[in-house]
Design a protein around this motif. Structure first.
Motif, mmCIF file in Angstrom:
data_model
loop_
_atom_site.group_PDB
_atom_site.id
_atom_site.type_symbol
_atom_site.label_atom_id
_atom_site.label_comp_id
_atom_site.label_asym_id
_atom_site.label_seq_id
_atom_site.Cartn_x
_atom_site.Cartn_y
_atom_site.Cartn_z
ATOM 1 N N UNK A 48 -8.923 5.672 9.457
ATOM 2 C CA UNK A 48 -8.137 5.003 8.429
ATOM 3 C C UNK A 48 -7.708 5.969 7.335
ATOM 4 N N UNK A 49 -6.412 5.914 7.025
ATOM 5 C CA UNK A 49 -5.854 6.753 5.961
ATOM 6 C C UNK A 49 -4.543 6.125 5.518
ATOM 7 N N UNK A 50 -4.560 4.921 4.946
ATOM 8 C CA UNK A 50 -3.349 4.179 4.645
ATOM 9 C C UNK A 50 -2.331 5.008 3.876
ATOM 10 N N UNK A 51 -1.099 4.986 4.385
ATOM 11 C CA UNK A 51 -0.006 5.620 3.669
ATOM 12 C C UNK A 51 0.091 7.107 3.873
ATOM 13 N N UNK A 52 -0.918 7.748 4.421
ATOM 14 C CA UNK A 52 -0.879 9.180 4.640
ATOM 15 C C UNK A 52 -1.189 9.945 3.380
ATOM 16 N N UNK A 53 -2.015 10.984 3.508
ATOM 17 C CA UNK A 53 -2.358 11.763 2.332
ATOM 18 C C UNK A 53 -2.223 13.246 2.625
ATOM 19 N N UNK A 54 -2.192 14.028 1.570
ATOM 20 C CA UNK A 54 -2.176 15.475 1.694
ATOM 21 C C UNK A 54 -3.559 15.938 2.133
ATOM 22 N N UNK A 63 0.826 -1.214 0.000
ATOM 23 C CA UNK A 63 0.000 0.000 0.000
ATOM 24 C C UNK A 63 0.856 1.259 0.000
ATOM 25 N N UNK A 64 1.882 1.275 0.843
ATOM 26 C CA UNK A 64 2.745 2.455 0.917
ATOM 27 C C UNK A 64 3.519 2.626 -0.389
#
Length: 258
Positions: A237-243, A41-42
């Protein structure tokens, strides 16, 4: 084609960029306590291969920010109030050792009045002033960035890079724990510690008694704040981190943590 040495450096750099980006996501609260994600995912979020991602996640696990699960990938470590107490105690032992070195005239300590270190001291003071402004405004993300730089540069004046690195890791962990507890608060103005300049002034005067008092008050304040807020709970939940706009953040794109 690049040489194998160049390739190794590039991969190592990418590994560090990913680790830094993910650490900033955790510090900013965008990757929250208990949140799970996989290497795949990352890697897909950042558009890179799995190898540097896996290495970055292992590095962050070694720093205590993530937990590895053989079957489910990784999750953001969730810190308890008791964990925070242990961090504060460890942090206090390190800073007290720094002040003791100053009292004993340790040869590794760089005199804050020495012209050769004037630029470093000035930088430390500027970081402290920026941290104080951010604390007054209740801007936790900006405060964390300047606070980490403040302590990293301040500890470097004591001439022991191992001590400085250890203290920085402790401070990152305590900030991660703090963010996990404070993310539910909508207004932090007047609630965040802002004694950075007073600490620099005390150390510049070799007044370690006052410096110890300032740090003790800081630790008491921080612990009291975390104890009042109680358990973390409720990860989003916010896999991987977002802007902020929802698009994925690349490995070279850092959060606003300074």
């Amino acid at each position: 084609m690049p040489s194998s040495g160049t390739g190794a450096v590039t991969r190592s750099t990418l590994r560090q960029q990913i680790a830094d980006a993910l650490r900033d996501e955790v510090l900013a609260g965008r990757l929250q306590a208990g949140q799970e994600f996989t290497v795949k995912e990352i890697a897909e979020q950042y558009g890179v291969s799995a190898t540097p991602v896996r290495e970055a996640l292992v590095d962050l696990s070694a720093q205590g920010l993530l937990e590895a699960d053989q079957h489910r990938g990784f999750r953001v470590h969730e810190y308890s109030v008791e964990d925070f107490r242990g961090m504060i105690e460890a942090r206090s032992l390190v800073t007290d050792g720094m002040f003791q070195a100053l009292d004993n005239g340790h040869k590794g300590y760089q005199n804050l009045d020495d012209p050769r270190t004037a630029a470093v001291v000035a930088g430390v003071r500027r970081r402290g002033e920026e941290a104080q402004r951010a604390a007054g405004a209740g801007d936790l993300t900006i405060l964390i960035g300047y606070d980490l730089r403040f302590w990293r540069e301040l500890s470097s004046l004591f001439g022991n890079p191992y001590l400085a690195d250890f203290l920085n890791r402790l401070r990152v962990q305590t900030w991660v724990c703090t963010v996990q507890h404070l993310r539910r608060q909508t207004d932090l103005r007047g609630r965040l510690w802002s004694g950075h300049s007073e600490l620099v002034d005390a150390l510049a005067q070799r007044d370690t008694a006052t410096a110890r008092s300032i740090v003790a008050a800081y630790n008491t304040h921080s612990l009291s704040l975390i104890e009042q807020l109680g358990p973390v709970g409720g990860a989003v939940q916010n896999p991987g981190g977002r802007k902020p706009d929802g698009s994925p953040r690349g490995p070279g794109e850092r959060g606003a943590s300074g």
